[in-house]
Design a protein around this motif. Structure first.
Motif, PDB file in Angstrom:
ATOM      1  N   CYS A  30     -33.634   8.656  -7.039  1.00  0.00           N
ATOM      2  CA  CYS A  30     -33.767   8.234  -5.761  1.00  0.00           C
ATOM      3  C   CYS A  30     -32.799   6.792  -5.851  1.00  0.00           C
ATOM      4  O   CYS A  30     -32.543   6.020  -6.852  1.00  0.00           O
ATOM      5  CB  CYS A  30     -35.105   7.581  -5.619  1.00  0.00           C
ATOM      6  SG  CYS A  30     -36.346   8.829  -5.450  1.00  0.00           S
ATOM      7  N   LYS A  31     -32.166   6.577  -4.709  1.00  0.00           N
ATOM      8  CA  LYS A  31     -31.896   5.203  -4.179  1.00  0.00           C
ATOM      9  C   LYS A  31     -32.721   4.368  -3.290  1.00  0.00           C
ATOM     10  O   LYS A  31     -33.522   5.045  -2.734  1.00  0.00           O
ATOM     11  CB  LYS A  31     -30.347   5.694  -3.451  1.00  0.00           C
ATOM     12  CG  LYS A  31     -29.552   6.288  -4.111  1.00  0.00           C
ATOM     13  CD  LYS A  31     -28.559   5.600  -5.192  1.00  0.00           C
ATOM     14  CE  LYS A  31     -27.419   4.628  -4.336  1.00  0.00           C
ATOM     15  NZ  LYS A  31     -26.770   3.978  -5.554  1.00  0.00           N
ATOM     16  N   ALA A  32     -32.623   3.141  -3.364  1.00  0.00           N
ATOM     17  CA  ALA A  32     -33.331   2.300  -2.657  1.00  0.00           C
ATOM     18  C   ALA A  32     -32.804   1.876  -1.361  1.00  0.00           C
ATOM     19  O   ALA A  32     -31.704   1.813  -1.085  1.00  0.00           O
ATOM     20  CB  ALA A  32     -33.745   1.190  -3.408  1.00  0.00           C
ATOM     21  N   LYS A  33     -33.369   2.251  -0.464  1.00  0.00           N
ATOM     22  CA  LYS A  33     -33.126   1.838   1.070  1.00  0.00           C
ATOM     23  C   LYS A  33     -32.596   0.277   1.157  1.00  0.00           C
ATOM     24  O   LYS A  33     -33.008  -0.555   0.301  1.00  0.00           O
ATOM     25  CB  LYS A  33     -34.410   1.680   2.069  1.00  0.00           C
ATOM     26  CG  LYS A  33     -34.906   3.275   2.359  1.00  0.00           C
ATOM     27  CD  LYS A  33     -33.885   3.836   3.236  1.00  0.00           C
ATOM     28  CE  LYS A  33     -34.324   5.176   3.961  1.00  0.00           C
ATOM     29  NZ  LYS A  33     -33.806   5.688   4.850  1.00  0.00           N
ATOM     30  N   GLY A  34     -31.591   0.078   2.138  1.00  0.00           N
ATOM     31  CA  GLY A  34     -30.780  -1.192   2.083  1.00  0.00           C
ATOM     32  C   GLY A  34     -31.655  -2.389   2.432  1.00  0.00           C
ATOM     33  O   GLY A  34     -31.568  -3.568   2.264  1.00  0.00           O
ATOM     34  N   ILE A  35     -32.981  -2.066   2.885  1.00  0.00           N
ATOM     35  CA  ILE A  35     -33.678  -2.967   3.472  1.00  0.00           C
ATOM     36  C   ILE A  35     -34.383  -3.977   2.466  1.00  0.00           C
ATOM     37  O   ILE A  35     -34.584  -5.112   2.662  1.00  0.00           O
ATOM     38  CB  ILE A  35     -34.899  -2.456   4.120  1.00  0.00           C
ATOM     39  CG1 ILE A  35     -35.785  -3.553   4.978  1.00  0.00           C
ATOM     40  CG2 ILE A  35     -36.045  -1.583   3.390  1.00  0.00           C
ATOM     41  CD1 ILE A  35     -37.162  -2.988   5.592  1.00  0.00           C
ATOM     42  N   GLU A  52     -39.260   9.211   0.068  1.00  0.00           N
ATOM     43  CA  GLU A  52     -39.050  10.346   0.961  1.00  0.00           C
ATOM     44  C   GLU A  52     -38.147  11.312   0.140  1.00  0.00           C
ATOM     45  O   GLU A  52     -37.107  11.129  -0.556  1.00  0.00           O
ATOM     46  CB  GLU A  52     -38.521   9.911   2.166  1.00  0.00           C
ATOM     47  CG  GLU A  52     -37.037   9.299   2.203  1.00  0.00           C
ATOM     48  CD  GLU A  52     -36.246   9.012   3.465  1.00  0.00           C
ATOM     49  OE1 GLU A  52     -37.245   9.111   4.652  1.00  0.00           O
ATOM     50  OE2 GLU A  52     -35.197   8.396   3.528  1.00  0.00           O
ATOM     51  N   ASN A  62     -35.263   9.075  -1.324  1.00  0.00           N
ATOM     52  CA  ASN A  62     -35.031   7.517  -1.180  1.00  0.00           C
ATOM     53  C   ASN A  62     -36.212   6.964  -1.420  1.00  0.00           C
ATOM     54  O   ASN A  62     -37.491   7.243  -1.032  1.00  0.00           O
ATOM     55  CB  ASN A  62     -34.755   7.376   0.268  1.00  0.00           C
ATOM     56  CG  ASN A  62     -33.190   7.692   0.304  1.00  0.00           C
ATOM     57  OD1 ASN A  62     -32.367   7.326  -0.518  1.00  0.00           O
ATOM     58  ND2 ASN A  62     -32.551   8.097   1.635  1.00  0.00           N
ATOM     59  N   VAL A  64     -38.633   4.189   0.006  1.00  0.00           N
ATOM     60  CA  VAL A  64     -38.945   3.649   1.247  1.00  0.00           C
ATOM     61  C   VAL A  64     -39.850   2.292   1.274  1.00  0.00           C
ATOM     62  O   VAL A  64     -39.939   1.731   2.380  1.00  0.00           O
ATOM     63  CB  VAL A  64     -39.288   4.915   2.281  1.00  0.00           C
ATOM     64  CG1 VAL A  64     -38.164   5.710   2.572  1.00  0.00           C
ATOM     65  CG2 VAL A  64     -40.712   5.270   2.108  1.00  0.00           C
ATOM     66  N   GLU A  65     -40.491   2.393   0.167  1.00  0.00           N
ATOM     67  CA  GLU A  65     -41.559   1.256   0.290  1.00  0.00           C
ATOM     68  C   GLU A  65     -41.878   0.976  -1.287  1.00  0.00           C
ATOM     69  O   GLU A  65     -42.294   1.772  -2.144  1.00  0.00           O
ATOM     70  CB  GLU A  65     -42.691   1.521   1.194  1.00  0.00           C
ATOM     71  CG  GLU A  65     -43.620   0.353   1.158  1.00  0.00           C
ATOM     72  CD  GLU A  65     -45.175   0.764   2.014  1.00  0.00           C
ATOM     73  OE1 GLU A  65     -46.102   0.076   1.746  1.00  0.00           O
ATOM     74  OE2 GLU A  65     -45.108   1.937   2.607  1.00  0.00           O
TER      75      GLU A  65
END
Length: 297
Positions: A30-35, A52, A62, A64-65
């Motif tokens: 996974c990659k981490a969301k930019g947020i 997700e 990804n 997402v939290e």
């Protein structure tokens, strides 16, 4: 879907889904969301996350939290550790007691309870085991003897680990990897799966990695605990990291006794009576001197 980060390297996070702990479950790259960058939050190994799925066949997704953390360690930077398993060998190599005390102090400084596991008991004499037992049985730490080679002590160890996330620490050559493989033979499969995904197997021992043992039970190989330098502390604080001293301090003449050169010291009297291990007291003297010398510069 919910999972746990079992490894992070080069901007990728390997998230373990817990549906099948006994069979290694599934690991998503996974990659981490930019947020998270905008919020100045960085995912850590040990984090519980929501993800997700981008490609089920390729097992990519990804994050997402980030779910709330129970705890966070400074060194190594990992999350949600409940306790430490400090592993030394009874023999081959001979245990370095000063190093063992350093590990115990480092764990306590980070708020972790420790279990001391002496491995390779199958090649030790009763006298060698008794020396270790005498040195550490009065410290307040849980002490157990095991043999990864003979699979001795594994059931007791599993019981102590169940339902917790445990960081493993100790010097090289004491059998940490062998113990982990005894606890869960599929652990090597999980490590291998991550290695294939990052295609850089040479990095696998340089980063903290979580391995699932049972449901809600994880063990973490923690190369970040190899540093021997104690966290910043005043020399006067060191005695508080020797739990066996506490019961003797009421007999000290002076409040704030350092148990070194003071007269009428309850700790030194307990040492003379054999109630405190000479091994532990010598380590205390050496570490106190180290902290004292460090403050001079």
């Amino acid at each position: 879907m919910q999972g746990k980060i079992v490894k992070g390297i080069a901007g990728f996070y390997y998230v373990y889904t817990e549906e099948e702990p006994e069979t290694c479950g599934k690991i998503y790259e996974c990659k981490a969301k930019g947020i998270f960058r905008k919020e100045n939050r960085k995912p850590l190994t040990g984090d519980d996350v929501k993800l997700e799925i981008l490609d089920e066949e390729e097992e990519t997704g990804n994050i997402v939290e980030l779910l709330p953390r129970r705890s966070e360690l400074v060194r190594p930077a990992v999350a949600n550790i409940d306790q430490a398993l400090v592993v030394f060998a009874v023999v081959k190599p001979e245990p370095n007691f000063n190093l063992l005390d350093r590990f115990l102090i480092m764990m306590e400084q980070q708020g972790l309870d420790s279990i001391i596991c002496f491995n390779k008991q199958d090649i030790a004499t009763p006298e060698e085991k008794e020396e270790l037992r005498h040195a550490y049985e009065g410290t307040g730490y849980r002490v157990l003897f095991a043999s990864a080679e003979k699979r001795e002590g594994m059931e007791e160890l599993k019981r102590l680990l169940r339902g917790k996330t445990t960081a493993v620490a100790g010097p090289s050559g004491v059998g940490k990897s062998s113990l982990i493989n005894c606890l869960n033979p599929s652990a090597g499969m999980q490590t291998g799966e991550i290695s294939r995904k990052i295609d850089r197997g040479k990095h696998t021992t340089r980063h903290s990695e979580l391995i699932a043992l049972h449901e809600n039970t994880y063990i973490m190989d923690t190369p970040g605990f190899t540093s021997l330098q104690l966290f910043s502390m005043e020399k006067e604080e060191l005695k508080d990291f020797y739990p066996e001293f506490a019961a003797c301090e009421e007999a000290c003449r002076f409040r704030g006794c350092m148990h070194l050169n003071e007269p009428d010291c309850g700790v030194k009297e307990a040492l003379r009576e054999g109630k405190i291990s000479p091994v532990r007291y010598r380590n205390y003297q050496m570490l106190f001197q180290e902290l004292q010398d460090r403050r001079k510069y």
